[in-house]
Design a protein around this motif. Sequence first.
Motif, short mmCIF file in Angstrom:
data_model
loop_
_atom_site.label_atom_id
_atom_site.label_comp_id
_atom_site.label_asym_id
_atom_site.label_seq_id
_atom_site.Cartn_x
_atom_site.Cartn_y
_atom_site.Cartn_z
N ALA A 130 0.80 -1.23 0.00
CA ALA A 130 0.00 0.00 0.00
C ALA A 130 0.83 1.28 0.00
CB ALA A 130 -0.97 -0.01 1.18
N PRO A 131 1.87 1.43 0.87
CA PRO A 131 2.59 2.70 0.91
C PRO A 131 3.25 3.09 -0.41
CG PRO A 131 3.05 1.41 2.88
CD PRO A 131 2.33 0.50 1.92
N GLN A 184 -4.37 4.69 3.03
CA GLN A 184 -3.83 5.48 1.93
C GLN A 184 -4.94 6.28 1.25
OE1 GLN A 184 -0.55 5.84 0.88
NE2 GLN A 184 -0.03 4.76 2.77
N ARG A 213 -5.23 10.35 0.99
CA ARG A 213 -5.40 11.07 -0.28
C ARG A 213 -6.60 12.01 -0.20
NH1 ARG A 213 -4.54 9.66 -6.01
NH2 ARG A 213 -3.94 7.54 -5.42
N THR A 249 -6.07 2.86 -3.19
CA THR A 249 -5.58 4.15 -2.69
C THR A 249 -6.50 5.31 -3.07
OG1 THR A 249 -4.20 4.53 -4.65
CG2 THR A 249 -3.19 3.34 -2.80
#
Length: 231
Positions: free
Chosen positions: A14-15, A83, A87, A55
């Motif tokens: 994910a990151p 995430q 955003r 994300t």
Amino acid sequence: MQQHELDALFDQHAPGYDAQWARMAPIRESLHFLLETVFADLPADARLLCVGAGTGAEIAHLARRFPRWRFLALDPAPAMIEQCRARAARDGFADRCEFHAGLLDTLPHAEAFDGATCFLVSQFLLDPAERTALFAAIARRLRPGGMLAWADLAWDTTAGDYPAMLRLWMQAMSGAGLDDDALARIRGNYARDVAILPPDAVAALVASAGFDAPLRFHQAGMIHGWCARRR
């Protein structure tokens, strides 16, 4: 691959997920551009369900384009939802979003949605019955006539052109910074963990889940995008 293994995999990546796939952005952007037209007749204050939101790329695009829309971001990987939340906060539309880490059947029942997205999700359900059940569950969350837009990897893997298409697709992904080992893993994953069906078979499966005949509105390489209204 089992659901918990998928969740763990996406949590792990994910990151750096957006950075890893940055070179593939033109495909994502073309899909999002056409998505505006697919959803053009939804209400000005529409509610959208985003299944496998990741994300939050499609939510961010639609939030900019339709400033009164509200979104529910659903993803089984908690790190992906975080995430997505980050955003939304960074881009200034978090007040129009709800975030839910879990599968669709863990979502509380609420007001029906006007539209839904499900991008590159159902391809990981190897059992056709489970895949159909996913789309049937989405249909139940939509109002009658509500619009679903989804995308999956699709091809006739028994066709004579599939080896050439797979090589082309691997070459496209290699430009996304993937090394030879990563590409070999992807080939293995496609054969073992991804249900790549002919496009017409995917459309028929969704139609059987409570939708009108799907329209294929996008294709880029092996990624196909469809839309269909709930019957």
